[in-house]
Design an enzyme around this catalytic site. Structure first.
Site, short mmCIF file in Angstrom:
data_model
loop_
_atom_site.label_atom_id
_atom_site.label_comp_id
_atom_site.label_asym_id
_atom_site.label_seq_id
_atom_site.Cartn_x
_atom_site.Cartn_y
_atom_site.Cartn_z
N SER A 64 0.83 -1.21 0.00
CA SER A 64 0.00 0.00 0.00
C SER A 64 0.87 1.26 0.00
CB SER A 64 -0.90 0.02 1.24
OG SER A 64 -1.83 -1.03 1.18
N ARG A 68 1.55 4.17 -3.13
CA ARG A 68 1.35 5.60 -2.85
C ARG A 68 2.65 6.38 -3.00
NH1 ARG A 68 -2.47 2.51 -0.51
NH2 ARG A 68 -4.47 3.37 0.16
N GLY A 78 -5.76 -3.94 -7.96
CA GLY A 78 -6.92 -3.12 -7.63
C GLY A 78 -6.53 -1.79 -7.04
N ARG A 108 -13.36 -7.25 -11.55
CA ARG A 108 -13.62 -6.60 -10.26
C ARG A 108 -14.45 -5.32 -10.42
NH1 ARG A 108 -8.18 -6.53 -6.83
NH2 ARG A 108 -9.67 -6.05 -5.19
N SER A 159 -13.59 0.64 2.80
CA SER A 159 -12.61 0.50 1.73
C SER A 159 -11.64 1.67 1.70
CB SER A 159 -13.31 0.40 0.37
OG SER A 159 -12.34 0.51 -0.66
N GLN A 218 -9.40 1.93 -0.51
CA GLN A 218 -9.21 2.31 -1.92
C GLN A 218 -10.23 3.37 -2.33
OE1 GLN A 218 -9.36 -1.32 -4.17
NE2 GLN A 218 -7.42 -2.08 -3.35
N ASP A 235 -6.87 -8.42 4.33
CA ASP A 235 -6.14 -9.28 3.38
C ASP A 235 -5.60 -10.55 4.05
OD1 ASP A 235 -6.60 -7.53 1.30
OD2 ASP A 235 -4.73 -6.43 1.61
N LYS A 237 -12.19 -9.27 -3.93
CA LYS A 237 -10.73 -9.08 -3.95
C LYS A 237 -10.18 -9.67 -5.25
CE LYS A 237 -10.49 -6.98 -0.06
NZ LYS A 237 -10.14 -5.56 -0.05
N ARG A 281 -2.62 -14.16 -2.78
CA ARG A 281 -2.76 -14.52 -1.35
C ARG A 281 -3.39 -15.90 -1.17
NH1 ARG A 281 -0.82 -9.86 0.64
NH2 ARG A 281 -1.72 -7.95 -0.17
#
Ligand code: S3P
Length: 451
Positions: free
Chosen positions: A29, A33, A100, A128, A172, A174, A325, A352, A404
């Protein structure tokens, strides 16, 4: 990067005495970013510890396609950003592969600009839902052209965006982040209301880059995030800590493989990400938090993990966002716990990289585990000795292009009576390219199957 190549099955077998000290690659993450905000900010951003997984590299390529200059100097990534509001029109569709986070956040970042941008991805990402991000962008005045059901490919065009006040309808990070990033190029104050707190990397990092962003939390924990658009962002120096979501795999492996004692260094311990550690500790896991410290504004620690007799628990539903996750690998840990583990409020797992709830339940059943799958819950009844678990016939777990799911079932094989085989290990490279050598270096018996 999209995966079109032949699948690479892999098998994990009963292993004992995992030992050693390992450093987990950078947090996914924060790495995404870092490329986005570094690519957007004025001046130079230097990043160490970046996760060089396929997902993050695709975000870097997208930022390059929109004018950021990115190069590697030794171990450091160096970015010269365009300046806020000055991204360039990409001259080809932006391909986010499996990611995603990459695609949803970038739609926010560039959707308000007065040019067309097109977003594509692999077979998993193309299934998705994107409506959760496209809806608030439409409210801001962005023109959206999307495939049926608001899926990829998506083309956006902004122009004269207006600031909105948006209550995030699902937990979320996101969606929260996409709206805030759209706010960066929108005049006025964009407000995001977050009823349930999710990972806060966007807020913290934007503040670090100099954005005028404030967060107020009321007595019920509802957060109001305000961002003033069109401000200046300035390049930063970032040291990315180890990913707690990747940490989860060697951590659970050491808990379930007898006589194990490992140390995992430099793990991000931001409270919005530590739900799994808390849950495992409640199950009786021996996880010692060592050298807790602050690094670049984030909590970081080393974790010593020893084999433990686990007990089933009911996981508090409100903890979900801080371990979203990690449910697949928690379900694997639960297979080796005494008693029943109950996981509820899991509806987000269905959207996911795969429908993780059914992928986990099907994989567990294929490998002899006793579990029930509901619309939004999973119940697992454990076998502490691992007897009967695994699949002696070599039937393969379907990973559905989900890294995962692949890693979770390889961890299961390390303590099951019979081997566990997965249909494809290739996607592991999206988030944790070092997984195989790191695990085998600890003493795990995992090998790719040559067919
Ligand atoms: C992420 C947010 C989460 C998480 C994903 C990374 C992020 O997704 O599952 O792996 O970096 O913001 P949701 O926002 O869909 O819960």
């Amino acid at each position: 990067m999209s995966h079109g190549s032949a699948p690479r099955p892999a098998t994990a077998r009963k292993s004992a005495g995992l030992s050693g000290r390992v450093r987990i690659p950078g947090d996914k993450s924060i790495s995404h970013r870092s490329f986005m905000f570094g690519g957007l900010a004025s001046g130079e951003t230097r990043i160490t510890g970046l996760l060089e997984g396929e997902d993050v590299i695709n975000t870097g390529r997208a930022m390059q396609a929109m004018g950021a200059r990115i190069r590697k100097e030794g171990e450091q990534w160096v970015i010269e950003g365009t300046g806020n509001g000055a991204l360039l029109a990409p001259d080809a569709p932006l391909d986010f592969g499996n990611a995603g986070t990459g695609v949803r956040l970038t739609m926010g970042l560039v959707g308000t600009y007065d040019f067309h941008s097109t977003f594509i991805g692999d077979a998993s990402l193309s299934k998705r839902p994107m409506g959760r991000v496209l809806d608030p962008l439409r409210e801001m005045g962005v023109q959206v052209s999307a495939s049926a059901g608001d899926r990829l490919p998506v083309t956006l065009r902004g122009g004269t965006p207006s600031a909105i006040r948006y209550r995030v309808p699902m937990a979320s990070a996101q969606v929260k982040s996409a709206v805030l990033l759209a706010g960066l190029n929108t005049p006025g104050i964009t407000t995001v209301i977050e009823p349930v707190m999710t990972r806060d990397h966007t807020e913290k990092m934007l503040q670090g880059f100099g954005a005028a962003l404030s967060v107020d939390t009321d007595k019920d924990g509802v957060r109001t995030i305000r961002l003033e658009g069109r401000g200046r962002l300035t390049g930063q120096v970032i040291d990315v800590p180890g990913d707690p979501s990747s940490t989860a795999f060697p951590l659970v492996a050491a808990l379930i493989a007898p006589d194990s004692d490992i140390t995992i260094l430099n793990v991000l311990m931001n409270p919005t990400r530590t739900g799994l550690i808390l849950t495992l500790q409640e199950m009786g896991a021996d996880i010692e938090v060592l050298n807790a410290r602050l690094a670049g504004g984030e909590d970081v620690a080393d974790l010593r993990v020893r084999h433990s007799e686990l007990k089933g628990v009911a996981v508090p539903e409100e903890r979900g966002p801080s371990m979203i996750d990690e449910y697949p690998v928690l379900a694997v840990a639960a297979c080796f716990a005494e008693g029943t583990t109950v996981m509820k409020g899991l509806e987000e797992l269905r959207v996911k990289e795969s429908d993780r709830l059914s992928a986990v339940a099907n994989g567990l059943k294929l490998n002899g585990a006793d579990c029930d799958e509901g619309k939004d819950f999973l119940v697992v009844r454990g076998r502490p000795d691992g007897k009967g678990l695994g699949n002696a016939a070599g039937d393969k777990v379907s990973t559905h292009l989900d890294h995962r799911i692949a890693m979770s079932f390889l961890v299961m094989g390390l303590a099951a009576e019979h081997p566990v085989t997965i249909d494809d290990a290739a996607m592991i490279a999206t988030s944790f390219p070092e997984f195989m050598p790191l695990m085998t270096g600890l003493g795990a018996w995992i090998e790719e199957v040559r067919e």
